[in-house]
Design a protein around this motif. Sequence first.
Motif, short mmCIF file in Angstrom:
data_model
loop_
_atom_site.label_atom_id
_atom_site.label_comp_id
_atom_site.label_asym_id
_atom_site.label_seq_id
_atom_site.Cartn_x
_atom_site.Cartn_y
_atom_site.Cartn_z
N TYR A 266 0.85 -1.19 0.00
CA TYR A 266 0.00 0.00 0.00
C TYR A 266 0.89 1.24 0.00
O TYR A 266 1.91 1.30 0.70
CB TYR A 266 -0.88 0.04 1.25
CG TYR A 266 -1.94 -1.04 1.28
CD1 TYR A 266 -3.25 -0.75 0.93
CD2 TYR A 266 -1.62 -2.34 1.67
CE1 TYR A 266 -4.23 -1.73 0.96
CE2 TYR A 266 -2.59 -3.32 1.71
CZ TYR A 266 -3.90 -3.02 1.35
OH TYR A 266 -4.86 -3.99 1.39
N ASN A 267 0.49 2.21 -0.83
CA ASN A 267 1.15 3.51 -0.80
C ASN A 267 0.34 4.39 0.14
O ASN A 267 -0.79 4.78 -0.17
CB ASN A 267 1.22 4.12 -2.20
CG ASN A 267 2.07 5.39 -2.20
OD1 ASN A 267 1.54 6.48 -2.29
ND2 ASN A 267 3.38 5.23 -2.10
N THR A 268 0.88 4.63 1.31
CA THR A 268 0.10 5.27 2.39
C THR A 268 0.78 6.54 2.89
O THR A 268 2.00 6.70 2.76
CB THR A 268 -0.05 4.30 3.58
OG1 THR A 268 -0.76 4.94 4.64
CG2 THR A 268 1.29 3.83 4.11
N ASN A 269 -0.01 7.43 3.42
CA ASN A 269 0.54 8.59 4.13
C ASN A 269 0.11 8.59 5.59
O ASN A 269 0.26 9.57 6.31
CB ASN A 269 0.11 9.89 3.45
CG ASN A 269 -1.38 10.15 3.59
OD1 ASN A 269 -2.15 9.26 3.97
ND2 ASN A 269 -1.80 11.38 3.30
N HIS A 270 -0.46 7.45 6.03
CA HIS A 270 -0.96 7.35 7.41
C HIS A 270 0.21 7.18 8.38
O HIS A 270 1.16 6.45 8.11
CB HIS A 270 -1.92 6.17 7.53
CG HIS A 270 -2.52 6.03 8.90
ND1 HIS A 270 -3.41 6.94 9.41
CD2 HIS A 270 -2.35 5.07 9.86
CE1 HIS A 270 -3.77 6.57 10.62
NE2 HIS A 270 -3.14 5.45 10.92
N PHE A 271 0.12 7.86 9.52
CA PHE A 271 1.18 7.75 10.53
C PHE A 271 0.62 8.15 11.89
O PHE A 271 0.08 9.25 12.05
CB PHE A 271 2.38 8.64 10.18
CG PHE A 271 3.56 8.46 11.10
CD1 PHE A 271 4.64 7.66 10.73
CD2 PHE A 271 3.62 9.08 12.33
CE1 PHE A 271 5.74 7.49 11.56
CE2 PHE A 271 4.70 8.90 13.18
CZ PHE A 271 5.75 8.10 12.79
N PHE A 272 0.71 7.25 12.81
CA PHE A 272 0.43 7.58 14.22
C PHE A 272 1.30 6.69 15.08
O PHE A 272 1.15 5.46 15.08
CB PHE A 272 -1.05 7.37 14.57
CG PHE A 272 -1.38 7.82 15.97
CD1 PHE A 272 -1.60 9.16 16.25
CD2 PHE A 272 -1.44 6.91 17.02
CE1 PHE A 272 -1.90 9.60 17.53
CE2 PHE A 272 -1.73 7.34 18.31
CZ PHE A 272 -1.96 8.68 18.56
N GLY A 273 2.26 7.29 15.79
CA GLY A 273 3.27 6.50 16.50
C GLY A 273 3.36 6.80 17.98
O GLY A 273 2.72 7.73 18.50
N ALA A 274 4.16 5.98 18.63
CA ALA A 274 4.33 6.14 20.08
C ALA A 274 5.69 5.60 20.52
O ALA A 274 6.30 4.78 19.83
CB ALA A 274 3.22 5.41 20.84
N TYR A 275 6.12 6.09 21.67
CA TYR A 275 7.33 5.57 22.32
C TYR A 275 7.02 5.40 23.80
O TYR A 275 6.45 6.29 24.44
CB TYR A 275 8.51 6.53 22.15
CG TYR A 275 9.69 6.22 23.06
CD1 TYR A 275 10.56 5.18 22.77
CD2 TYR A 275 9.91 6.96 24.22
CE1 TYR A 275 11.63 4.88 23.60
CE2 TYR A 275 10.97 6.67 25.06
CZ TYR A 275 11.83 5.63 24.75
OH TYR A 275 12.89 5.32 25.58
N ILE A 276 7.35 4.23 24.33
CA ILE A 276 7.22 3.97 25.77
C ILE A 276 8.56 3.42 26.25
O ILE A 276 9.05 2.42 25.69
CB ILE A 276 6.11 2.93 26.07
CG1 ILE A 276 4.76 3.42 25.56
CG2 ILE A 276 6.04 2.66 27.57
CD1 ILE A 276 3.66 2.39 25.68
N GLY A 277 9.16 4.05 27.23
CA GLY A 277 10.46 3.56 27.66
C GLY A 277 10.94 4.16 28.96
O GLY A 277 10.28 5.01 29.57
N LEU A 278 12.09 3.68 29.38
CA LEU A 278 12.80 4.20 30.54
C LEU A 278 13.97 5.04 30.05
O LEU A 278 14.80 4.57 29.28
CB LEU A 278 13.30 3.07 31.43
CG LEU A 278 12.29 2.37 32.31
CD1 LEU A 278 12.96 1.21 33.05
CD2 LEU A 278 11.67 3.34 33.32
N ASP A 279 14.01 6.27 30.49
CA ASP A 279 15.08 7.18 30.10
C ASP A 279 15.96 7.47 31.31
O ASP A 279 15.46 7.72 32.41
CB ASP A 279 14.50 8.49 29.56
CG ASP A 279 13.76 8.29 28.26
OD1 ASP A 279 13.94 7.22 27.65
OD2 ASP A 279 12.99 9.19 27.87
#
Length: 390
Positions: A266-279
Amino acid sequence: MKKILCLLFLLNATSVSLLAQENSDIALQELMKNNYSCENASNKCALLFVEYFQDGKIDLIPDLIDYWESICRNNEALQRAKILYALNQNQYKDVIIRINIIDLILNYQNREQSFKDGDYREKYQKDREYFSYVPIGEDFDKYTKTLAGKNINKYPKKSIEYAWCEFYSGQTDSLFYRIQKFKYPDSKLTYGYYDHVNRIKTMIDWNWAISTGVWIPMGEMAALGVHPELGVVFGGKGGRLSCDFDLSIRFLNSSHYDAKWGDSIYNTNHFFGAYIGLDFGWDLYRGKQNNLVLLGGIGWDGFEAISSEMLNSSDYAFVSSYNFNFGVGFMHRFNGSAYMNIQLKCNIVNYTMNNVIDYKGVPITVKVLFGSISNPMKRSLLKRMEYLGK
């Protein structure tokens, strides 16, 4: 005849003095003979201390102090008596100071504050052991203040002897300030003060912040586009080390890129991301208001590439990866607990792990955090120590 009368008077005065001396010795001997516990003997010793000074029998005090110490060991009233006797005799030495001297000083401050507040009788009855089994505000307290005030002017104002006299004469808020100003090198007093302060300073400060920034993919990942990032951070900091839980989201559509779902591309422009971590952070440099921080972290990273609407089903294509990150931060503290932290980090990821995209590269994140870092108990304890540092 007159000479005989004078001689008889002198003999009588001498015999009275010797009898009084003997009676005083008997009082101490009776005390020692009864095998008292600290609870039963401490106040008796305190009253004898006052009596010996008032009656000019100061030579009996070392034996009294030795006995008192043999049954009570670690006792604020005893430590006070030892210090004031030494100051009166011009014999002050650091060896008489107990290693837990700061606890004993705080004890005396609590004692004085209870007397000022007027609830000293109730407090004494609730914790007689803490107050050395010596009633607050009575003869021993009154006389030791008088004794300290009597000796203060014979010592230089910058001396440790002057500091003790000033403290025990009633100015209980002066000692910690003088320790910081004049240092009193090689003394248990100075060592104990800074040891106590440093232990308080190692207490964890609790941290929370909101973050905003940008996620910038590099290399082949540049096709995914730059995305804004919002997040929340909370954790703690002890000494130079900090550890925070970081939850961030990335949003806004991308320019078009290719993503796989099953056998289809699929040629897509959809984007929804996340980061969960210990810094994690380590202060490389700490100034009065500014810190330079070495950063590192580990977590989970990903984004939705193909939405369920595009697939006309409840399924969706999600890219996920581990995230090892490192970088640097600049932290500026405002007055109080508020701060701003600017962070630049490289993120080591592998978005090809679940075969949704084939793009490789290293995303860069730039974040600005606005938050608060504090520990009310820690602040309260440092205030109690009248600490002038940061």
